[in-house]
Motif scaffolding. Structure first.
Motif, PDB file in Angstrom:
ATOM      1  N   ASN A  21       0.824  -1.211   0.000  1.00 59.90           N
ATOM      2  CA  ASN A  21       0.000   0.000   0.000  1.00 59.90           C
ATOM      3  C   ASN A  21       0.857   1.261   0.000  1.00 59.90           C
ATOM      4  O   ASN A  21       0.471   2.281  -0.597  1.00 59.90           O
ATOM      5  N   GLN A  22       2.016   1.211   0.653  1.00 64.68           N
ATOM      6  CA  GLN A  22       2.937   2.350   0.584  1.00 64.68           C
ATOM      7  C   GLN A  22       3.488   2.511  -0.830  1.00 64.68           C
ATOM      8  O   GLN A  22       3.635   3.625  -1.338  1.00 64.68           O
ATOM      9  N   LEU A  23       3.788   1.385  -1.463  1.00 61.20           N
ATOM     10  CA  LEU A  23       4.321   1.421  -2.824  1.00 61.20           C
ATOM     11  C   LEU A  23       3.286   1.952  -3.818  1.00 61.20           C
ATOM     12  O   LEU A  23       3.635   2.559  -4.834  1.00 61.20           O
ATOM     13  N   LEU A  24       2.026   1.755  -3.506  1.00 58.27           N
ATOM     14  CA  LEU A  24       0.949   2.244  -4.371  1.00 58.27           C
ATOM     15  C   LEU A  24       0.978   3.752  -4.559  1.00 58.27           C
ATOM     16  O   LEU A  24       0.455   4.276  -5.553  1.00 58.27           O
ATOM     17  N   THR A  25       1.568   4.465  -3.603  1.00 59.82           N
ATOM     18  CA  THR A  25       1.615   5.927  -3.728  1.00 59.82           C
ATOM     19  C   THR A  25       2.520   6.376  -4.869  1.00 59.82           C
ATOM     20  O   THR A  25       2.613   7.564  -5.157  1.00 59.82           O
TER      21      THR A  25
ATOM     22  N   ASP B  11       1.069   2.617 -17.468  1.00 55.17           N
ATOM     23  CA  ASP B  11      -0.190   1.859 -17.499  1.00 55.17           C
ATOM     24  C   ASP B  11       0.037   0.369 -17.296  1.00 55.17           C
ATOM     25  O   ASP B  11      -0.778  -0.319 -16.679  1.00 55.17           O
ATOM     26  N   ASN B  12       1.145  -0.145 -17.835  1.00 54.85           N
ATOM     27  CA  ASN B  12       1.467  -1.559 -17.612  1.00 54.85           C
ATOM     28  C   ASN B  12       1.700  -1.843 -16.129  1.00 54.85           C
ATOM     29  O   ASN B  12       1.244  -2.865 -15.596  1.00 54.85           O
ATOM     30  N   LEU B  13       2.395  -0.928 -15.459  1.00 50.38           N
ATOM     31  CA  LEU B  13       2.625  -1.096 -14.025  1.00 50.38           C
ATOM     32  C   LEU B  13       1.321  -0.958 -13.246  1.00 50.38           C
ATOM     33  O   LEU B  13       1.105  -1.660 -12.251  1.00 50.38           O
TER      34      LEU B  13
ATOM     35  N   PHE C  71      -0.239  -3.542 -10.566  1.00 49.64           N
ATOM     36  CA  PHE C  71      -0.723  -3.158  -9.240  1.00 49.64           C
ATOM     37  C   PHE C  71      -2.157  -3.649  -9.034  1.00 49.64           C
ATOM     38  O   PHE C  71      -2.501  -4.195  -7.980  1.00 49.64           O
ATOM     39  N   ARG C  72      -3.004  -3.430 -10.049  1.00 42.51           N
ATOM     40  CA  ARG C  72      -4.407  -3.839  -9.930  1.00 42.51           C
ATOM     41  C   ARG C  72      -4.538  -5.354  -9.777  1.00 42.51           C
ATOM     42  O   ARG C  72      -5.392  -5.842  -9.037  1.00 42.51           O
ATOM     43  N   LEU C  73      -3.685  -6.088 -10.482  1.00 41.45           N
ATOM     44  CA  LEU C  73      -3.737  -7.548 -10.400  1.00 41.45           C
ATOM     45  C   LEU C  73      -3.413  -8.020  -8.972  1.00 41.45           C
ATOM     46  O   LEU C  73      -4.120  -8.874  -8.410  1.00 41.45           O
ATOM     47  N   ILE C  74      -2.374  -7.445  -8.387  1.00 38.19           N
ATOM     48  CA  ILE C  74      -2.014  -7.835  -7.028  1.00 38.19           C
ATOM     49  C   ILE C  74      -3.077  -7.375  -6.035  1.00 38.19           C
ATOM     50  O   ILE C  74      -3.395  -8.086  -5.072  1.00 38.19           O
ATOM     51  N   GLN C  75      -3.665  -6.198  -6.266  1.00 45.61           N
ATOM     52  CA  GLN C  75      -4.765  -5.747  -5.412  1.00 45.61           C
ATOM     53  C   GLN C  75      -5.920  -6.747  -5.448  1.00 45.61           C
ATOM     54  O   GLN C  75      -6.562  -7.015  -4.420  1.00 45.61           O
ATOM     55  N   TYR C  76      -6.177  -7.269  -6.631  1.00 51.48           N
ATOM     56  CA  TYR C  76      -7.255  -8.258  -6.765  1.00 51.48           C
ATOM     57  C   TYR C  76      -6.936  -9.514  -5.955  1.00 51.48           C
ATOM     58  O   TYR C  76      -7.801 -10.033  -5.228  1.00 51.48           O
TER      59      TYR C  76
ATOM     60  N   PHE D  37       7.382  -9.526 -11.037  1.00 52.85           N
ATOM     61  CA  PHE D  37       7.161  -8.785 -12.280  1.00 52.85           C
ATOM     62  C   PHE D  37       6.963  -7.296 -11.990  1.00 52.85           C
ATOM     63  O   PHE D  37       7.451  -6.429 -12.728  1.00 52.85           O
ATOM     64  N   LEU D  38       6.241  -6.995 -10.914  1.00 58.96           N
ATOM     65  CA  LEU D  38       6.035  -5.603 -10.521  1.00 58.96           C
ATOM     66  C   LEU D  38       7.351  -4.959 -10.118  1.00 58.96           C
ATOM     67  O   LEU D  38       7.678  -3.848 -10.567  1.00 58.96           O
ATOM     68  N   ILE D  39       8.119  -5.641  -9.306  1.00 57.07           N
ATOM     69  CA  ILE D  39       9.398  -5.107  -8.841  1.00 57.07           C
ATOM     70  C   ILE D  39      10.336  -4.841 -10.010  1.00 57.07           C
ATOM     71  O   ILE D  39      10.941  -3.768 -10.120  1.00 57.07           O
TER      72      ILE D  39
END
Length: 326
Positions: free
Chosen positions: A55-59, A92-94, A98-103, A119-121
């Protein structure tokens, strides 16, 4: 104008505190720390800790938004459109990752989270490498000091990943964009235009804007007189020019006048700022909202009534990301 970009490293040591690029590098340290932390935690063992770091990384979205809405437009004016086209897609790819991991967090599926996190990292590291070696150094060469000053002013509304507001750039006093009337070089004519909170439009453009909006707007001034309504192609409720200048209490059926007057009274006293209703009208669901209008000093300036047919909006589920005209 063709811009030739070169791979090099931005000289951040020469940048003054508060410079937009200086801020990006302050954020870079935060991002790298978070990436190291998230790599070290196993979501299969400690999902709450993983979630907190994630959640911190989401910022990082604030960083993306500043680049897309502040840095890229200034580069476009200098003829460099590559970042707007290429790096925005990278963002947008990132965002999708993010959305996939949120799901998967919502589904409580740590196995999938563990699989997708690398993959995100990797994507974030690659993005920062391009920023540091291509985007930022070329931007520093292309843009003048005044560009960076103007850019920094606009960044105030978007925000940063930093825990505290960064120091001002060149110690200038911050001016909110709605109060900033600096004359800027713009790629369109200002003839016959007026300046609004942000941007310029002619009377024709304003009229077209109101006519195209898919909702009914009515403006009642501080004296309870109707002074404006928009003429859309499909109106929710009938209107005619005869209501202009009319007291609003005469524009509603007797059974609802009391409610309207109560709303106006509370808005005028400052005890309320918004009121909403929804009704079934001709087999359609209509959303009706009233908003108090106040000036910069919080003085009451009237009411905006907004009516919208939300029947089809209520049916929307999931997501739609592809164009389906064909």
């Amino acid at each position: 104008m063709k811009i030739t970009t070169m791979t090099k490293t931005a000289n951040t040591t020469a940048l003054p505190d508060g410079h937009p690029i200086w801020i990006y590098f302050q954020e870079k340290q935060i991002i790298e720390n978070l990436l190291e932390e998230i790599k070290a935690v196993n979501p299969l063992i400690d999902l709450p800790k993983y979630t907190n770091i994630f959640n911190q990384l989401l910022t990082i979205e604030k960083r993306f938004a500043r680049k897309e809405n502040q840095l890229f437009p200034f580069l476009e004016k200098k003829g460099w459109v590559g970042p707007s086209q290429g790096m925005w897609s990278f963002h947008d790819n990132l965002r999708e990752q993010f959305r996939l991991i949120q799901y998967y967090l919502k589904m409580n599926n740590p196995e999938r989270i563990e699989t997708n996190t690398p993959f995100l990292i990797d994507g974030i590291y690659r993005l920062m490498n391009v920023e540091e070696n291509v985007l930022f150094p070329n931007a520093l060469e292309l843009l003048a000091e005044n560009d960076w000053i103007e850019m920094r002013k606009g960044e105030e509304e978007i925000g940063w990943m930093l825990s505290q507001t960064p120091p001002p750039f060149l110690k200038e006093e911050y001016i909110h964009p709605s109060e900033d009337f600096t004359v800027r070089e713009l790629p369109f004519s200002l003839e016959n235009t007026s300046h609004y909170d942000e941007g310029y439009m002619t009377v024709e453009q304003v009229n077209l804007l109101f006519r195209t909006m898919p909702l009914d707007l009515t403006y009642v001034d501080e004296n309870d007189k109707v002074i404006f309504y928009n003429r859309g192609e499909e109106r929710v409720f009938p209107r005619s020019a005869g209501i202009i200048g009319r007291e609003v209490k005469f524009c509603h059926p007797p059974k609802s006048v009391g409610t309207v007057l109560k709303i106006l009274d509370e808005f005028r006293k400052g005890t309320q700022n918004e009121s909403s209703f929804w009704i079934n009208y001709k087999e359609r669901l209509i959303y009706i909202r009233y908003f108090a209008v106040r000036d910069a000093n919080k003085n009451y300036k009237g009411v905006i009534e907004m009516s919208q047919d939300i029947t089809d909006i209520k049916k929307i589920e999931g997501e739609k990301r592809l164009l389906d005209w064909e």
